[in-house]
Design an enzyme around this catalytic site. Structure first.
Site, short mmCIF file in Angstrom:
data_model
loop_
_atom_site.label_atom_id
_atom_site.label_comp_id
_atom_site.label_asym_id
_atom_site.label_seq_id
_atom_site.Cartn_x
_atom_site.Cartn_y
_atom_site.Cartn_z
N HIS A 155 45.01 18.68 57.35
CA HIS A 155 45.66 19.99 57.25
C HIS A 155 47.07 20.00 57.84
CE1 HIS A 155 42.23 22.41 55.77
NE2 HIS A 155 41.59 21.35 56.18
N ASP B 206 55.39 22.13 59.68
CA ASP B 206 54.10 22.75 59.40
C ASP B 206 53.46 22.05 58.21
OD1 ASP B 206 52.08 24.63 59.71
OD2 ASP B 206 53.46 26.33 59.79
P1 ADQ Z 1 47.88 26.93 61.38
O1 ADQ Z 1 48.81 26.11 62.18
O2 ADQ Z 1 46.93 27.77 62.15
O3 ADQ Z 1 47.05 26.05 60.34
P2 ADQ Z 1 48.72 28.75 59.11
O4 ADQ Z 1 48.52 27.93 57.90
O5 ADQ Z 1 49.91 29.62 59.05
O6 ADQ Z 1 48.85 27.87 60.45
O7 ADQ Z 1 47.44 29.64 59.31
C1 ADQ Z 1 47.33 30.64 60.31
C2 ADQ Z 1 46.20 31.60 59.90
O8 ADQ Z 1 45.86 32.46 60.98
C3 ADQ Z 1 46.59 32.48 58.74
O9 ADQ Z 1 45.56 32.46 57.78
C4 ADQ Z 1 46.75 33.88 59.35
O10 ADQ Z 1 46.32 34.91 58.50
C5 ADQ Z 1 45.88 33.82 60.59
N1 ADQ Z 1 46.53 34.59 61.67
C6 ADQ Z 1 47.72 34.31 62.21
N2 ADQ Z 1 48.03 35.21 63.15
C7 ADQ Z 1 47.02 36.07 63.25
C8 ADQ Z 1 46.74 37.21 64.07
N3 ADQ Z 1 47.58 37.64 65.03
N4 ADQ Z 1 45.59 37.83 63.88
C9 ADQ Z 1 44.73 37.40 62.95
N5 ADQ Z 1 44.94 36.34 62.16
C10 ADQ Z 1 46.05 35.68 62.30
C11 ADQ Z 1 46.91 24.64 60.07
C12 ADQ Z 1 48.20 23.90 59.76
C13 ADQ Z 1 48.93 24.60 58.63
C14 ADQ Z 1 48.04 24.69 57.40
C15 ADQ Z 1 46.66 25.23 57.76
C16 ADQ Z 1 45.69 25.09 56.60
O11 ADQ Z 1 49.03 23.82 60.91
O12 ADQ Z 1 50.12 23.92 58.30
O13 ADQ Z 1 48.61 25.55 56.44
O14 ADQ Z 1 46.10 24.56 58.88
O15 ADQ Z 1 45.58 23.80 56.14
#
Ligand code: ADQ
Length: 436
Positions: free
Chosen positions: A152, A359
């Site tokens: 991921h 990311d």
């Molecule tokens: P993350 O680094 O966690 O994921 P991201 O892909 O942006 O980053 O996902 C974050 C998730 O958390 C989103 O689905 C969002 O809706 C949720 N979220 C964020 N802030 C929140 C809040 N305050 N309250 C509730 N929900 C919240 C890792 C990798 C990424 C990759 C994903 C999936 O770092 O690059 O896209 O895995 O493979």
């Protein structure tokens, strides 16, 4: 997250990208999700109660980690070695032999849990950098198993990956799978280059011969359950939340960012860019509010606590410098929020700032676009080093280290003609719905 309240165990789905991104898939496909529940029951009785609840209510099977395993395997090797290395933060990596030993032993713990539950002909799908040795371990126990592995986070270039003292073991671990997936074509390419230059194995159209097996490497950019977000935004609950938000925001334009508080997300640089934007464009004072939503993450690690302090101070500095009795430039929330609040913010924001330094994919950029729906014309400012930039070329693409150009991107996004915004948004929305 799991915690105890009034003597009863509370179970809440986690906020990370992997968990939220796969939740819909997991619910629809009757799979069993084996994982660390993030909570340590103190007694065997409690362990069994939690195990049964996780199985019956969530189709999940817990692997419990002891405190020392959490320290050495999770906060240690996973998040203090692999995570910074794979995101190109080479100076933040520790290379600690005892942490590596825990990484191995916890991977075998997962293997053991899998052997307790796996049935013949099951398809096994191993996720992410915490379990890179697991495919090979499973292969040794069940040679005919069908195993997929998906990473991921970014897979770094060979020149960076080779820093890792245990690079051979990690590569061989992953090669136990039949199919290895990455978010972008570049990550697949980096991985294949490591396989060649470190293990000396050639590839042919992404296929590698490993002993008597053929392993396939391919690119699978992760999408979102767009329909779930679109339906959520149309719900009454979200509309009511938005009406409330609009009362407080009045005519102000809303800029939004949503991330886990992590040094890869470029949060201080983004705050500096916002400050510079306010400095360069005084006519926007009192007319724009930046809502910054940060989810607490890995706060047992010292570097994360320092980042929290830096962000708190920057927010205070900017609000102190530009704020007036009726206006705070930044509205900062440091917590996880319910799904309805999250998508309410996504749909109300005029501009989303998604500017990670690095990311793997970044689902927030896709969730924001989906929630803009048919009637909004939101603008996405997106960093070129997010995996999603490969799919979202119509966004305003920025270099996350270039504070000046990010400040200008904010201005450009806020002043862009409506028809240009709409055109870009429509194209990206179509793609997100199609590759869900
Ligand atoms: P993350 O680094 O966690 O994921 P991201 O892909 O942006 O980053 O996902 C974050 C998730 O958390 C989103 O689905 C969002 O809706 C949720 N979220 C964020 N802030 C929140 C809040 N305050 N309250 C509730 N929900 C919240 C890792 C990798 C990424 C990759 C994903 C999936 O770092 O690059 O896209 O895995 O493979």
């Amino acid at each position: 997250s799991i915690f105890k309240e009034n003597g009863k165990i509370q179970i809440n789905p986690s906020a990370g990208g992997l968990a939220t991104g796969l939740a819909s898939y997991h619910q629809e496909n009757e799979g069993l999700w084996i994982g660390w529940p993030g909570y340590n029951p103190t007694t065997d009785k409690e362990k069994n109660i939690l195990k049964n609840r996780l199985l019956n209510e969530f189709n999940c099977y817990p692997v419990y980690l002891s405190n020392i395993e959490i320290k050495k395997y999770y906060n240690g090797f996973s998040n203090n070695t692999l995570w910074p290395l794979f995101h190109y933060f080479t100076t933040r990596c520790s290379y600690d032999h005892s942490e590596w030993e825990y990484y191995q032993s916890v991977n075998s713990k997962f293997c053991k849990a899998l052997l307790e539950t796996v049935k013949p002909d099951d398809i096994i799908w191993v996720h992410d950098y915490q379990l890179m040795l697991l495919p090979e371990m499973i292969r040794k126990e069940i040679p005919e198993a069908t195993i997929g592995f998906f990473l991921h986070i970014p897979f770094p270039s060979m020149e960076v990956f080779r820093y890792l003292p245990w690079r051979n073991e990690i590569l061989n671990g992953v090669l136990g799978a039949d199919l290895i997936g990455f978010h972008t074509y570049d990550y697949s390419r980096h991985f294949l280059s490591c396989i060649l230059r470190i293990l000396g194995k050639e590839q042919n159209y992404g296929q590698i011969v490993a002993g008597d097996r053929v392993v396939k490497v391919d690119t699978f950019p992760m999408g979102i359950d767009a329909a779930r977000f679109i339906a959520g935004v149309a719900s009454e609950e979200v509309n009511a939340e938005n009406d409330n938000l609009m009362k407080t925001m009045k005519e102000n334009k809303i800029i939004l960012s949503v991330d886990r508080l992590d040094f890869t997300k470029g949060i201080p640089e983004r705050l500096q860019a916002f400050e510079l934007f306010l400095e360069n464009h005084p006519d926007w004072h009192g007319k724009v509010t930046y809502i910054m939503l940060c989810v607490p993450s890995r706060d047992k690690i010292q570097q994360y606590r320092m980042l929290k302090k830096e962000v708190d101070e920057l927010v205070g500095k900017i609000n102190g410098r530009f704020g007036t009795p009726g206006w705070s430039p930044i509205l900062y929330m440091y917590r996880s929020v319910p799904f309805t609040t999250l998508i309410g913010l996504y749909s109300s924001a005029d501009l989303a700032l998604v500017t990670p330094v690095r990311d793997g994919m970044n689902l927030v950029s896709k969730e924001y676009l989906a929630c803009q729906g048919q009637h909004k014309n939101g603008v996405l400012v997106l960093s070129e080093t997010a995996g999603s930039a490969a799919e979202l070329g119509e966004a305003i693409i920025v270099n996350p280290n270039n504070v000046n150009s990010m400040a200008e991107a904010i201005y450009q996004g806020l002043t862009m003609p409506e028809e240009d915004k709409k055109a870009a948004l429509k194209l990206m929305q179509k793609r997100i719905k199609r590759y869900n």
